[in-house]
Design an enzyme around this catalytic site. Structure first.
Site, PDB file in Angstrom:
ATOM      1  N   GLU A  71       1.834  -0.304  -5.232  1.00 42.08           N
ATOM      2  CA  GLU A  71       0.856   0.753  -5.656  1.00 42.08           C
ATOM      3  C   GLU A  71       1.909   2.200  -5.694  1.00 42.08           C
ATOM      4  O   GLU A  71       2.417   2.339  -4.749  1.00 42.08           O
ATOM      5  CB  GLU A  71      -0.345   1.173  -3.903  1.00 42.08           C
ATOM      6  CG  GLU A  71      -1.110   2.058  -4.525  1.00 42.08           C
ATOM      7  CD  GLU A  71      -1.864   2.132  -3.430  1.00 42.08           C
ATOM      8  OE1 GLU A  71      -3.647   2.601  -3.948  1.00 42.08           O
ATOM      9  OE2 GLU A  71      -1.476   2.481  -1.908  1.00 42.08           O
ATOM     10  N   ASP A 100       1.125  -0.955  -0.217  1.00 46.17           N
ATOM     11  CA  ASP A 100      -0.108  -0.042  -0.075  1.00 46.17           C
ATOM     12  C   ASP A 100       0.830   1.884  -0.014  1.00 46.17           C
ATOM     13  O   ASP A 100       1.946   1.335   0.379  1.00 46.17           O
ATOM     14  CB  ASP A 100      -0.755   0.348   1.058  1.00 46.17           C
ATOM     15  CG  ASP A 100      -1.596   1.100   1.195  1.00 46.17           C
ATOM     16  OD1 ASP A 100      -2.275   1.914   0.585  1.00 46.17           O
ATOM     17  OD2 ASP A 100      -2.129   2.289   2.552  1.00 46.17           O
TER      18      ASP A 100
END
Length: 710
Positions: free
Chosen positions: A394, A357
């Site tokens: 990401e 993330d």
């Protein structure tokens, strides 16, 4: 030397040398960190660079007050590591934590407070949030309690599946949301065990990799807001505020109240592997649940705030994560912590990969400056334990660092391709001037990943963060009022189109168009080069009623409604056949970007572009039609995909095939079911092989293969 004496020499570490607080102890081993069962006792080891003293706090399981507090003797400190073996502990019935004493001077980054009991950063189990949604007693001290965990699970002959990246079809899912709905009819809804009962569904769908939203321990009750319309409590449903990085979430386990969440999760992974499905974990190393200056002290803040967090010269927290703090990922100690954590999940849980993330933060220096050669990313890429795991970034963060196509890859990292998402969404809407970029995206984004291959691109149209596929074609605007933030949360640039009505409608034409658009999206995604990722429930048109940020919604807004499997069987069938089609055609899964060069044997290029006329694509801004033909080796099929986002039909001139081959129809999203798609290998030969009429806003897929024998 006698056998008994030899044993005493070999087991000298099994004997105490000191007594502290009425317990027999000896100096422990600095490594490994955490609490580890050793002969006769438990070895505790914890790092703190600036602590002046450290105390081990031991509780009987579930008791509010400690049963013992043992200060580490000074001689038990090695460098900045406090380690001690305590003998005679019943390790299955204790909880533990630490009190770290030292300077309290926030300007210099130090926030020591010996009154606080702190969780062990290396704790393999956490108690305190054992059952999902049970409101905790906030007056009770030490909320998140570290526990000792045995590594005695029987893995049998389980080994990593090692599915090549180009063959993956990833399915992003939320552990609780996947089976929490009453319609799931599983024994333990919302748990690892519940998900395990749905493995046959995943296998039948055809996905071979499940990517789970965060499963590290977090506190779902740590959300102060309520639904302004109903007054119901809102939760930290997604779990992106990590409390403990080594511990699986107890509230996701039917056995969490018994401390068996680790084995329940391992059983799920073992059974997924047996079904041919890999497991990727969504991991959050960019921030923690401790927040900023006003946030709680759980672990890192009290143990060594200046080491674990990025701090301004004034001692405040940098906030590149958008959640209050930023983990100091490229500090040498923190790098090793992240590496130890990932090794733990690979070695002890047989996890196949990780999605990181806001991974751009992992490439920032201690002061937040982006690094050209981030040591953490390099370490993860070349670590021997992680050598064959999937690493997916990401590649952006909340501080504005956007590295899609430029993420430091070291030959290992793939990326969520946000540009793929945006381009395909724009094309589906019918935006002008998109066909050229669409061609680049479905060919594996060679402009972004030249030299890295197509599998550097994880292609997706929807994810947990944003609209579902059904909402993408049903709403022009987000509708997040239930989140209690005045509809100000969530993205505004959704590239969505409601097909003529906002939200649910009885208009049959609008609903037919929405279904066709969802099929178009699945057809484009699953014929694009790269790694496709589907959002759980998209295959059955799961809706969030226009909410594009359901991070706090633990209710039917987020849960998978299993009744839709029957209600939306047409879309499910289409998706299942598309996944099977991708698996049948290697030319869709090539790891190399196409070059346009002729393939030996067939006399066709590996990729060619077409418009209404064969070999004549229309790249003009007003064009909303593009077709691509992919050609493999001599014994493989030719796959032709025509994509029309125009509101008018078009006559297609099909490219000629080599002698002995003819065009066969696999899918036409403009046709009524069941003629919208075939089972791969049963495609119908076209009567008029040179022409095909593609309907408005439709995708057509043809297979050029050897003629059926007479």
């Amino acid at each position: 030397m006698s056998e008994a004496r030899s044993e005493r020499v070999l087991r000298v570490d099994a004997y105490p040398t000191h007594e502290v607080g009425g317990y027999r102890v000896r100096a422990g081993k600095p490594f490994p960190f955490g609490a580890n069962v050793v002969p006769g006792g438990v070895s505790f080891s914890v790092f703190s660079d600036q602590a002046t003293s450290m105390t081990l706090v031991i509780y009987k399981r579930g008791e509010p007050e400690p049963m013992a507090e043992l200060e580490f003797p000074e001689e038990f400190r090695t460098g900045s590591v406090f380690s001690m073996t305590v003998f005679g502990l019943d390790h299955e019935n204790i909880e533990y934590g630490y009190r770290a004493d030292g300077p309290y001077d926030p300007v210099t980054g130090h926030r020591f407070d010996a009154r606080q009991v702190l969780s062990d950063p290396y704790a393999r189990l956490i108690a305190g949030r054992d059952v999902w949604g049970v409101e905790p007693d906030r007056s009770r001290g030490y909320q998140y309690r570290s526990r000792v965990c045995l590594q005695d699970f029987d893995w049998g002959d389980d080994t990593p599946l090692g599915i090549p990246a180009e063959d993956l079809v990833v399915y992003e899912a939320h552990v609780r949301g996947f089976t929490r709905h009453p319609s799931s009819r599983v024994t333990a809804p919302g748990t690892f065990a519940g998900l395990r009962e749905k493995i046959p569904y995943l296998k039948e769908l055809g996905v071979n990799c499940i990517e789970l939203l965060p499963v590290f321990e977090f506190d779902e009750s740590d959300n102060p807001r309520s639904n302004p319309e109903t007054g119901e409590k809102l939760y930290d449903y997604w779990g992106y505020n990590t409390v403990s990085f080594f511990a699986p979430k107890a509230g996701y386990a039917a056995t969490g109240r018994y401390g068996m969440q680790g084995d329940e999760f391992r059983t799920l992974i073992k059974d997924l592997h047996a079904a041919g499905i890999e497991v990727i974990l969504d991991v959050v190393f960019n921030h923690t649940a401790e927040g900023n200056e006003q946030g709680p002290t759980i672990s890192f803040k009290g143990l060594d705030n200046a080491t674990y967090y990025m701090l301004t010269p004034e001692g405040y927290y940098f906030n590149f994560s958008g959640t209050g703090n930023t983990v100091n990922c490229n500090h040498p100690v923190v790098r090793n912590y992240v590496l130890d954590c990932l090794r733990h999940w690979v070695a002890d849980y047989h996890v196949d990969g990780f999605r990181f993330d806001l991974a751009a933060i992992l490439g920032r220096d201690l002061d937040g400056t982006p690094l050209p050669n981030p040591p953490l990313l390099e370490m993860l890429a070349f670590d021997p334990v992680l050598r064959h795991t999937k690493l997916i970034a990401e590649a952006w963060d909340a501080g504005g660092l956007y590295e899609v196509g430029n993420f430091p890859a070291y030959g290992r990292w793939a990326e969520w391709n946000g540009k793929y998402r945006d381009t395909v969404r724009s094309f589906l809407k019918g935006d002008p001037g998109v066909t050229g970029e669409l061609a680049t995206r479905i060919a594996g984004s060679p402009d972004l990943y030249s030299g890295r291959g197509t599998t550097a691109s994880v292609n997706f149209l929807t994810a947990h963060d944003g609209f579902t596929l059904a909402d993408l074609v049903s709403y022009n605007d987000k509708h997040n009022e239930a989140n209690g933030e005045g509809n100000n949360d969530g993205a505004n640039d959704n590239n969505s189109w409601n097909c003529g009505a906002e939200g649910p409608t009885d208009d049959p034409e609008v609903n037919a168009l929405r279904l066709r658009q969802m099929k178009n999206a699945m057809a484009i995604l699953l014929t694009s080069q790269g790694i496709p990722m589907l959002l759980s429930g998209d295959e059955v048109a799961r809706t969030q009623q226009g909410n594009n940020n359901t991070y706090c919604q633990d209710n039917e807004l987020s849960w998978f409604d299993w009744d839709q499997v029957g209600e939306n069987a047409e879309l499910l069938r289409f998706t299942r056949e598309m996944i099977a089609f991708r698996g049948r055609h290697r030319e869709l899964r090539s790891t190399s970007h196409p070059t346009g060069k002729l393939r030996d044997g067939l006399g066709l290029p590996d990729i060619s572009w077409h418009g209404e006329r064969a070999w004549q694509p229309d790249w003009s801004p007003e064009s909303r039609l593009i077709a691509v033909a992919r050609c493999g080796t001599n014994d493989e099929d030719v796959v032709y995909v025509a994509m029309n986002s125009h509101w008018e039909a078009h006559d297609l001139e099909l490219p000629a095939l080599p002698h002995g081959r003819s065009w066969h129809l696999f899918a036409d999203t403009g046709a009524e079911a069941p003629y919208d798609i075939r089972t791969p290998g049963t495609e119908q030969e076209l009567d008029n092989a040179g022409k095909y009429l593609i309907g408005p806003r439709s995708v057509v897929i043809l297979v050029g293969r050897a003629n059926d024998p007479e």
